[in-house]
Design an enzyme around this catalytic site. Sequence first.
Site, mmCIF file in Angstrom:
data_model
loop_
_atom_site.group_PDB
_atom_site.id
_atom_site.type_symbol
_atom_site.label_atom_id
_atom_site.label_comp_id
_atom_site.label_asym_id
_atom_site.label_seq_id
_atom_site.Cartn_x
_atom_site.Cartn_y
_atom_site.Cartn_z
ATOM 1 N N ARG A 20 28.747 10.279 3.547
ATOM 2 C CA ARG A 20 29.439 9.855 2.343
ATOM 3 C C ARG A 20 30.112 8.512 2.541
ATOM 4 N NH1 ARG A 20 30.577 15.412 1.630
ATOM 5 N NH2 ARG A 20 32.447 15.254 2.896
ATOM 6 N N LEU A 21 30.669 8.319 3.740
ATOM 7 C CA LEU A 21 31.359 7.067 4.008
ATOM 8 C C LEU A 21 30.386 5.891 4.008
ATOM 9 C CD1 LEU A 21 33.767 8.254 6.815
ATOM 10 C CD2 LEU A 21 34.459 7.377 4.594
#
Length: 596
Positions: A28-29
């Site tokens: 996600r990052l």
Amino acid sequence: MADFGYARYGDEDENEEDEEGEVGSSSRLNQRDGLIFLIDASESMFDDLFQLSLKAVKSTMQNKIISSERDLIGTVFFGTEKKDNPHDFNHIYIYQSLEQPGAQRILDLEELENNGISTFDKDFGHSRNYSLGDAFWTCLEMFSKADSNKTMGSKRILLFTNTDDPHSGNTKLKNFAETKAFDLSSNNIVLELMHLKKSGETFDFNIFYKKLLYINDDELTELPDPSDKIEELLQRVRAKDHKKRALRRIPLSLGEGLNISVGVYNLVRHCPKPTSIKLNKKDNAELVTHTKTYLQETGEVLMPQDLKKSQTYGGRKICFENDEVAEMKKFGEPGLYLMGFKPTACLKKYFFVKPGQFIYPDENKTAGSTTLFTALLQKCLDRDVTPICKYIPGNNFPPRFVTLLPQKEEIDEHKVQVTPPGFHVIFLPFADDFRKLNYDAKPKATKEQIDKAKEVIKKLNFKFSSDNFENPVLQKHWRNIEALALKRVDLEEFVDHTMPPTEALMKRAGKVLEEFKDLVFPSDYYQKTKASSSAAKKAKTEDALIDIDIKEEARAGRLTKLTVPILKEIIKKHKIATTATRKNDLIDAIVQHFGV
């Protein structure tokens, strides 16, 4: 520049192991969203509506730089006389390719907005002979090219137009536009319509665009009214350009063999200042940190599989393999497990132990989740009950009991969603979280004082919303950076709404406040000033030094238990020469002075 918004990822799952088939926190990052502004540049949009669209693009870029600078943004005009696109389609002009937002792009948009509208005919021109299908095809190619180089999460197109039937009477172009819109949907590209209108105009969504928009289950099935004000348009654009990412996707078990899938979201999170990035002083390249673990005795580099965790028990150190540690942390499969129902009135405000979350059905993982979730939500609202569930967020999390507080959808007068439908996940306290506090006897307010306090509160009451109060420290920080990046001398003016409007308050409740003050504070009341408070602190510090043998404390290594003010007072009392301010440096100066 909002200080709060939908969370893109949670704080508590950063170390969570990725579940099978799920996108973990690290993914996600590294993920980025793609957004293309597809703007109608035909003559009917000029001048006001086209400028509104450019303001929306510029505002979104400024917000993206702050909130998610890795996202990609592009701008495409359709309905121009000139063309600039890879397939050489007529009347399609790629003004800005799909790249990360930057200062120069914002300056270009500002120049076009302020000075370029008058020369738009010369630089770009206008034409009604465009094909909306070609515009969709161009956007699809832009996403494909960007996706091959960078991993993208959501892909969205915001279409700005005031024409409700662009291909009137041309069935071939209509069918081609519908085909390309279906291709966008097949490639997980969401098409959003930002329909505009001039004074006296109407926009009928059903004529053409209803067949083009493939609305997701988590979106409105009814379009809002057309926008004609910049504030309203910007609010909608910010809501549309921000893809609400799920913190995690887990099953909700309603009974044996009856599971649906839900996404867990953080509706609000704190917005801190960005962390500093270390750069190489020679070329300003970002420095990359590499960490290695060495064996102290031999200096040998240790690999992750060489490390073990241990627990001392009975004087013996017991080592565990990594698999054993992971197994001990596992309390069951992640998910929400229904335990029963309670009346909503049983949920008290003092049950709060940590910020809640929000769940919404995930149709992609389990078909039919939306239908069953909606039925459960409606029944809970009708009967005013709240489900009690066992909640295991992930593999490394202990179970918690939560209650699912139902929330119905709310829509404003423009048919814009204000509150989403779903369940708030409220964490319930354990028995250990409750405690009894014994208060010393304090003077109690009289009935007259209480009544006057109620009157003050009534006078000063207003409708509170966190959106109306921006963090002044963050706003000043970002305005300074923006001024540097855009080479502006004057900073954008910022009004600090956290400061109380004294004049307005006194106008509304000045008399009542004075009456309350006279009731609570007698005429001979002494208000402790800052000077007297400082004197009291100094006296307290001097009292703490009376029974202390400094040399003995230094010899025994107990100076770390003293506070910084006391250490400074010791240095001042013994006339120790030092300019240190940090605690460890103060202690070192004292130790050296006494030679211990």
